[in-house]
Enzyme design. Structure first.
Site, PDB file in Angstrom:
ATOM      1  N   GLU A  89       5.434  -1.521 -16.132  1.00  0.00           N
ATOM      2  CA  GLU A  89       5.142  -0.096 -16.197  1.00  0.00           C
ATOM      3  C   GLU A  89       6.036   0.673 -15.227  1.00  0.00           C
ATOM      4  O   GLU A  89       6.465   0.135 -14.197  1.00  0.00           O
ATOM      5  CB  GLU A  89       3.670   0.150 -15.830  1.00  0.00           C
ATOM      6  CG  GLU A  89       2.720  -0.389 -16.891  1.00  0.00           C
ATOM      7  CD  GLU A  89       1.257  -0.058 -16.607  1.00  0.00           C
ATOM      8  OE1 GLU A  89       0.578   0.384 -17.545  1.00  0.00           O
ATOM      9  OE2 GLU A  89       0.793  -0.241 -15.466  1.00  0.00           O
ATOM     10  N   CYS A 102       9.108   6.041 -10.529  1.00  0.00           N
ATOM     11  CA  CYS A 102       8.769   4.842  -9.773  1.00  0.00           C
ATOM     12  C   CYS A 102       9.075   3.652 -10.679  1.00  0.00           C
ATOM     13  O   CYS A 102       8.469   3.474 -11.735  1.00  0.00           O
ATOM     14  CB  CYS A 102       7.296   4.893  -9.403  1.00  0.00           C
ATOM     15  SG  CYS A 102       6.736   3.423  -8.558  1.00  0.00           S
ATOM     16  N   CYS A 109       4.225 -10.352  -9.250  1.00  0.00           N
ATOM     17  CA  CYS A 109       4.705 -10.256  -7.863  1.00  0.00           C
ATOM     18  C   CYS A 109       4.082 -11.405  -7.073  1.00  0.00           C
ATOM     19  O   CYS A 109       2.908 -11.723  -7.252  1.00  0.00           O
ATOM     20  CB  CYS A 109       4.265  -8.920  -7.259  1.00  0.00           C
ATOM     21  SG  CYS A 109       4.769  -8.704  -5.534  1.00  0.00           S
ATOM     22  N   CYS A 113      -0.574  -9.279  -1.896  1.00  0.00           N
ATOM     23  CA  CYS A 113      -1.332  -8.323  -1.080  1.00  0.00           C
ATOM     24  C   CYS A 113      -2.732  -8.178  -1.692  1.00  0.00           C
ATOM     25  O   CYS A 113      -2.875  -7.978  -2.895  1.00  0.00           O
ATOM     26  CB  CYS A 113      -0.628  -6.967  -1.050  1.00  0.00           C
ATOM     27  SG  CYS A 113       0.999  -7.051  -0.309  1.00  0.00           S
ATOM     28  N   CYS A 116      -3.793  -4.996  -3.901  1.00  0.00           N
ATOM     29  CA  CYS A 116      -2.878  -4.465  -4.932  1.00  0.00           C
ATOM     30  C   CYS A 116      -3.127  -5.103  -6.289  1.00  0.00           C
ATOM     31  O   CYS A 116      -3.118  -6.320  -6.438  1.00  0.00           O
ATOM     32  CB  CYS A 116      -1.436  -4.692  -4.493  1.00  0.00           C
ATOM     33  SG  CYS A 116      -0.233  -4.073  -5.680  1.00  0.00           S
ATOM     34  N   GLY A 156       6.315  -5.439  -8.206  1.00  0.00           N
ATOM     35  CA  GLY A 156       7.302  -6.371  -7.672  1.00  0.00           C
ATOM     36  C   GLY A 156       7.725  -6.056  -6.251  1.00  0.00           C
ATOM     37  O   GLY A 156       7.470  -4.964  -5.730  1.00  0.00           O
ATOM     38  N   HIS A 213       0.508  -1.122   6.735  1.00  0.00           N
ATOM     39  CA  HIS A 213      -0.923  -1.205   6.393  1.00  0.00           C
ATOM     40  C   HIS A 213      -1.848  -1.767   7.469  1.00  0.00           C
ATOM     41  O   HIS A 213      -3.065  -1.794   7.280  1.00  0.00           O
ATOM     42  CB  HIS A 213      -1.146  -1.978   5.091  1.00  0.00           C
ATOM     43  CG  HIS A 213      -0.362  -1.468   3.919  1.00  0.00           C
ATOM     44  ND1 HIS A 213       0.009  -0.150   3.772  1.00  0.00           N
ATOM     45  CD2 HIS A 213       0.151  -2.103   2.828  1.00  0.00           C
ATOM     46  CE1 HIS A 213       0.688  -0.002   2.653  1.00  0.00           C
ATOM     47  NE2 HIS A 213       0.796  -1.166   2.071  1.00  0.00           N
ATOM     48  N   CYS A 330      -0.099   4.276  -7.009  1.00  0.00           N
ATOM     49  CA  CYS A 330       0.386   3.110  -6.271  1.00  0.00           C
ATOM     50  C   CYS A 330      -0.624   1.981  -6.369  1.00  0.00           C
ATOM     51  O   CYS A 330      -1.817   2.193  -6.155  1.00  0.00           O
ATOM     52  CB  CYS A 330       0.538   3.403  -4.792  1.00  0.00           C
ATOM     53  SG  CYS A 330       1.514   4.810  -4.437  1.00  0.00           S
TER      54      CYS A 330
HETATM   55  N1  SAH Z   1       6.402  -4.620  -2.899  1.00  0.00           N
HETATM   56  C1  SAH Z   1       6.790  -3.360  -2.382  1.00  0.00           C
HETATM   57  C2  SAH Z   1       6.754  -2.206  -3.373  1.00  0.00           C
HETATM   58  C3  SAH Z   1       5.563  -2.095  -4.319  1.00  0.00           C
HETATM   59  S1  SAH Z   1       4.041  -1.381  -3.827  1.00  0.00           S
HETATM   60  C4  SAH Z   1       5.999  -3.040  -1.143  1.00  0.00           C
HETATM   61  O1  SAH Z   1       5.107  -3.805  -0.792  1.00  0.00           O
HETATM   62  O2  SAH Z   1       6.284  -2.045  -0.488  1.00  0.00           O
HETATM   63  C5  SAH Z   1       4.276   0.266  -3.387  1.00  0.00           C
HETATM   64  C6  SAH Z   1       3.268   0.716  -2.339  1.00  0.00           C
HETATM   65  O3  SAH Z   1       1.929   0.876  -2.870  1.00  0.00           O
HETATM   66  C7  SAH Z   1       3.140  -0.273  -1.201  1.00  0.00           C
HETATM   67  O4  SAH Z   1       3.093   0.394   0.018  1.00  0.00           O
HETATM   68  C8  SAH Z   1       1.802  -0.921  -1.522  1.00  0.00           C
HETATM   69  O5  SAH Z   1       1.266  -1.561  -0.410  1.00  0.00           O
HETATM   70  C9  SAH Z   1       1.010   0.274  -1.978  1.00  0.00           C
HETATM   71  N2  SAH Z   1      -0.224  -0.055  -2.692  1.00  0.00           N
HETATM   72  C10 SAH Z   1      -0.562  -1.217  -3.292  1.00  0.00           C
HETATM   73  N3  SAH Z   1      -1.780  -1.130  -3.837  1.00  0.00           N
HETATM   74  C11 SAH Z   1      -2.230   0.120  -3.577  1.00  0.00           C
HETATM   75  C12 SAH Z   1      -3.412   0.828  -3.907  1.00  0.00           C
HETATM   76  N4  SAH Z   1      -4.354   0.276  -4.648  1.00  0.00           N
HETATM   77  N5  SAH Z   1      -3.529   2.092  -3.472  1.00  0.00           N
HETATM   78  C13 SAH Z   1      -2.537   2.680  -2.781  1.00  0.00           C
HETATM   79  N6  SAH Z   1      -1.383   2.070  -2.464  1.00  0.00           N
HETATM   80  C14 SAH Z   1      -1.241   0.798  -2.847  1.00  0.00           C
END
Ligand code: SAH
Length: 340
Positions: A89, A102, A109, A113, A116, A156, A213, A330
């Site tokens: 997406e 984006c 991935c 995390c 996520c 990713g 974070h 995000c």
């Molecule tokens: N892998 C990369 C880019 C992808 S995530 C990274 O970790 O930066 C893009 C951003 O969205 C990251 O900061 C991630 O931690 C954040 N993110 C992930 N899940 C989220 C959620 N449910 N709500 C808000 N931000 C989130």
């Protein structure tokens, strides 16, 4: 056969030289692809037949398909099908400063995390530079408008796909490519230390964002497994090196998770950790998803957290929210169609 969209301008010049042709042919070809946006080599009327035939032998033009679009007022979410029936997406956002996309960099991935959605599926494969680029081309085609900003923050970890992501940046930044200014391109990483150091020598002035974070290892280990491989101190040291080499300000992303990382103490700890670094702290209200139990910090708590950081003289913003109505925010993107 290769996807022509995977090829950087320099590689294309070399290709033409290897055929015994002048390298300015790369100019012509890029103009057809990215200015006139043709979809077949036969339309490239100022390139002679013998070269067209050779190009057709060696390359094809594009291989992703637009599967579905969901449009909201300021945000649209695009689902693409890849040649192997996998999906990714991308999200289009309308800002007051322009249109930004984006882009996803992998199917699935491996970073795992805990908060996520995208990481609930393990990496299946890297996207090629062309597959990233085509996300932009297809969206531009759909809306018939030009994209001004790109964030590599979709599904990713871009630094787990370094070669293809840096080729992608070269192509979209090239004046004969999509001509998107390097300062309008942002890459977000969870903190892969060797790649941060390598990126310090990547000669394009793109923005780097780091998903932090948590202000200490104990907490970060719990929510971001990558921290066990690259703990906070190593990430910060790599970023100091990056700053020394590039002089570019770093953005730290900090999602606000209710009761997990949002106390006043954690705000102070964050300030101590980042003091002296030329950086921005971007507080991100957590986007909840059905499959994950974390909750979003209440608004007044986010504001308190923000105030503490501000009082300590740091640059801090609260990220404007986008796209949660259509699960395009995000951390809500997915690569598996059945899950949608
Ligand atoms: N892998 C990369 C880019 C992808 S995530 C990274 O970790 O930066 C893009 C951003 O969205 C990251 O900061 C991630 O931690 C954040 N993110 C992930 N899940 C989220 C959620 N449910 N709500 C808000 N931000 C989130």
């Amino acid at each position: 056969m290769k996807n022509i969209y995977d090829i950087t301008f320099d590689e294309l010049e070399e290709y033409f030289l290897s055929l015994g042709e002048k390298k300015f042919k790369a100019n012509q070809l890029y103009t057809w692809l990215y200015d006139k946006k043709v979809k077949s080599f036969d339309e490239m009327s100022d390139i002679k037949k013998i070269i067209i035939d050779k190009l057709k032998e060696d390359y094809y033009i594009g291989n992703i398909k637009l599967d579905k679009v969901e449009k909201d007022e300021l945000v649209s979410k695009y689902l693409f099908e890849l040649y192997d029936k996998e999906h990714v997406e991308s999200v289009l956002m309308r800002h007051d400063y322009g249109l930004s996309i984006c882009v996803s960099s992998q199917v699935g991935c491996n970073m795992g995390c805990k908060f996520c959605e995208s990481g609930r599926r393990k990496k299946v494969r890297n996207l090629t530079s062309g597959e990233m680029l085509e996300q932009i081309l297809k969206i531009e085609e759909d809306i018939n408008e030009k994209i001004s900003h790109v964030v590599i923050m979709g599904i990713g970890e871009p630094f787990d796909n370094y070669e293809n992501v840096t080729s992608f940046i070269k192509i979209i930044n090239h004046p004969k490519g999509l001509a998107i200014g390097s300062r309008h391109i942002t890459l977000s990483t969870c903190g892969i230390v060797p790649k941060i150091k390598e990126f310090a020598h990547f000669p394009y002035q793109v923005n780097l964002a780091v998903s932090l974070h948590a202000p200490n290892d104990e907490l970060r280990n719990k929510i971001m497994p990558i921290n066990k491989a690259y703990p906070i101190k190593e990430v910060i040291d790599a970023l100091k090196y990056y700053y020394k080499e590039t002089n570019r300000r770093i953005t730290f992303e900090y999602i606000m998770l209710d009761g997990v990382n949002d106390s006043p103490n954690e705000a102070l700890e964050l300030c101590r950790l980042l003091k002296g670094l030329n950086c921005y702290i971007n507080l991100i209200p957590y986007n909840e998803t059905n499959n994950i139990e974390f909750k979003r910090t209440k608004k007044d708590v986010i504001i308190k957290f923000y105030d503490i950081i501000k009082k300590n003289g740091m640059n801090v913003t609260i990220r404007k929210e986008f796209g949660s109505n259509i699960s395009a925010a995000c951390g809500q993107l997915r690569s598996k169609k059945e899950d949608l």
